[in-house]
Motif scaffolding. Sequence first.
Motif, mmCIF file in Angstrom:
data_model
loop_
_atom_site.group_PDB
_atom_site.id
_atom_site.type_symbol
_atom_site.label_atom_id
_atom_site.label_comp_id
_atom_site.label_asym_id
_atom_site.label_seq_id
_atom_site.Cartn_x
_atom_site.Cartn_y
_atom_site.Cartn_z
ATOM 1 N N MET A 1 2.581 -17.734 -6.815
ATOM 2 C CA MET A 1 1.959 -17.056 -6.950
ATOM 3 C C MET A 1 1.191 -16.643 -5.739
ATOM 4 S SD MET A 1 0.377 -14.291 -8.485
ATOM 5 C CE MET A 1 -1.247 -13.695 -8.628
ATOM 6 N N LEU A 2 1.262 -15.622 -4.588
ATOM 7 C CA LEU A 2 1.224 -15.265 -2.656
ATOM 8 C C LEU A 2 -1.111 -14.124 -3.581
ATOM 9 C CD1 LEU A 2 4.312 -14.509 -1.811
ATOM 10 C CD2 LEU A 2 3.112 -16.730 -1.860
ATOM 11 N N ASP B 1 -2.742 -7.954 -7.338
ATOM 12 C CA ASP B 1 -2.493 -6.557 -7.860
ATOM 13 C C ASP B 1 -4.050 -5.743 -6.966
ATOM 14 O OD1 ASP B 1 -2.130 -4.723 -8.849
ATOM 15 O OD2 ASP B 1 -2.640 -5.087 -11.042
ATOM 16 N N THR B 2 -3.269 -5.161 -6.000
ATOM 17 C CA THR B 2 -4.519 -4.850 -5.669
ATOM 18 C C THR B 2 -3.587 -3.676 -5.019
ATOM 19 O OG1 THR B 2 -3.256 -5.319 -2.986
ATOM 20 C CG2 THR B 2 -5.529 -6.815 -4.579
ATOM 21 N N ALA B 3 -4.271 -2.897 -4.650
ATOM 22 C CA ALA B 3 -3.985 -1.430 -4.438
ATOM 23 C C ALA B 3 -3.242 -1.303 -3.124
ATOM 24 C CB ALA B 3 -5.190 -0.199 -3.585
ATOM 25 N N ALA B 4 -3.807 -2.175 -1.902
ATOM 26 C CA ALA B 4 -2.552 -1.590 -0.720
ATOM 27 C C ALA B 4 -1.097 -3.134 -1.695
ATOM 28 C CB ALA B 4 -3.452 -2.677 0.156
ATOM 29 N N ASN B 5 -1.640 -3.584 -2.159
ATOM 30 C CA ASN B 5 -0.180 -4.233 -2.212
ATOM 31 C C ASN B 5 1.381 -3.200 -3.552
ATOM 32 O OD1 ASN B 5 -0.357 -6.630 -0.358
ATOM 33 N ND2 ASN B 5 -1.431 -7.789 -2.868
ATOM 34 N N GLN B 6 0.176 -2.949 -4.164
ATOM 35 C CA GLN B 6 0.755 -2.247 -5.230
ATOM 36 C C GLN B 6 1.869 -0.740 -4.366
ATOM 37 O OE1 GLN B 6 1.367 -1.351 -8.528
ATOM 38 N NE2 GLN B 6 -0.373 -2.400 -9.817
ATOM 39 N N ASN B 7 1.101 0.094 -3.287
ATOM 40 C CA ASN B 7 1.821 0.307 -2.660
ATOM 41 C C ASN B 7 3.595 0.257 -2.081
ATOM 42 O OD1 ASN B 7 0.614 2.647 -3.230
ATOM 43 N ND2 ASN B 7 -0.887 2.244 -0.993
ATOM 44 N N CYS C 1 -2.918 -4.845 -15.802
ATOM 45 C CA CYS C 1 -2.159 -5.725 -17.028
ATOM 46 C C CYS C 1 -1.004 -7.035 -16.241
ATOM 47 C CB CYS C 1 -1.933 -5.361 -17.827
ATOM 48 S SG CYS C 1 -3.273 -4.281 -18.838
ATOM 49 N N GLY C 2 -0.738 -6.633 -15.048
ATOM 50 C CA GLY C 2 0.370 -6.994 -14.891
ATOM 51 C C GLY C 2 0.007 -7.599 -13.455
ATOM 52 N N PHE C 3 1.179 -8.253 -12.673
ATOM 53 C CA PHE C 3 1.558 -9.221 -11.406
ATOM 54 C C PHE C 3 2.264 -8.700 -11.133
ATOM 55 C CE2 PHE C 3 -0.543 -12.729 -13.701
ATOM 56 C CZ PHE C 3 -1.787 -12.552 -13.294
ATOM 57 N N LEU C 4 1.802 -7.893 -9.723
ATOM 58 C CA LEU C 4 2.814 -7.312 -8.808
ATOM 59 C C LEU C 4 3.974 -8.364 -8.264
ATOM 60 C CD1 LEU C 4 1.109 -5.451 -6.137
ATOM 61 C CD2 LEU C 4 1.190 -5.059 -8.642
ATOM 62 N N LEU C 5 5.174 -8.020 -8.572
ATOM 63 C CA LEU C 5 6.081 -8.761 -8.349
ATOM 64 C C LEU C 5 7.107 -7.987 -6.818
ATOM 65 C CD1 LEU C 5 7.940 -7.989 -11.092
ATOM 66 C CD2 LEU C 5 7.441 -9.815 -10.744
#
Length: 354
Positions: free
Chosen positions: A238-239, A40-46, A58-62
């Motif tokens: 999980m990456l 869960d990072t800002a770059a991955n969130q985008n 509170c979660g993991f990115l998909l």
Amino acid sequence: MLRRLVPETAESLESTVPIAQQWCGRRVRVQDGTTLLMSDTAANQNSYPQHSNQKPGCGFLLLKLVVVFSLWTGALVTACVGCFRTSEVEMSRLLYQQLEPEDVVLADQAYGTFVDLALVQQQGADGVFRKHHARHSDFRRGQKLGIGDHVVRWQKPARCPEHMSDDEFTHLPQCLDVREVSILLRRPGFRDQWIIIVTTLLDAKRYSAQQLGQLYGLRWQAAEVNLRHLKTTLGMEMLSAKKPEMVRKDLWAHLLAYNLLRTVMLQTAQSSKQVLSRISLQGTKQQFLQTIGLLAIATEVVRDRLFRVLMEVVAKDLLPLRAFRSEPRVVKRRPKPFPRMAKSRDVLKAALVN
């Protein structure tokens, strides 16, 4: 480079298998999709946002992944990556463009629609899917080929799918002859189930109902089990990369490693005259990791000898025959007595300080 090497290794591996040994003399491509977790990072969130029902932090990115396996070798032929909001069917229809004439696509009921069968047929290939749950079947109609086996004419849907352009939808045929086959699916550990298979393979003499049933029965092993190998055995569930480009690089590196292990397994099966499905991927991975250090520094002559020894050891570590194996759906490990994370970590840390 990694994206190029994955299909090249799969094609090189499949070139060693004669077409006559494949299903009815045709290559079968097994297609399925899954999701992966990432940091869960800002770059991955985008690029890969988390699900809307999860609170921020509170979660993991998909990440959504659609893969195509070779039925015979088990190698991964190609893959498509997208965020979880992208439809699995939409991603799969992009992969149809990489099909070659005479290929057979095998997939579950999410793909058993008019559009998917028509797109596969446009590539000169054929599809074998489980019928989509929204379509009704009546075996009293159409051209009867046997008990629970007939050919009917499907009409083109009136509405264009959201992800398709009007031009692409216009180029689809107005009708399509589809064969519907009702089969009894039996798998060890599962209840018997009647399902309907839809396919563009209309020749009942060359492709009998029994052969189609046996082919669809292999889908679980060729798709679900291989995906489990990728995510669990190779640790790809999980990456941990912090940036989207590194996430994709990590993903394709896992896929390439999987294909290289499949290469060792196929070469072992061919040299030892063993059935490929009896070769353990976990055992191959463990034995290869013990040998890789010596293989890296050895001379060519010594390397060939070491590789032969590796194949002999892998050939002895066969999977047991467990035809009547059944396991209860229970969890042995007890959960930790901690509540679920409902606030971001920064908020929880600040509460502890205060």
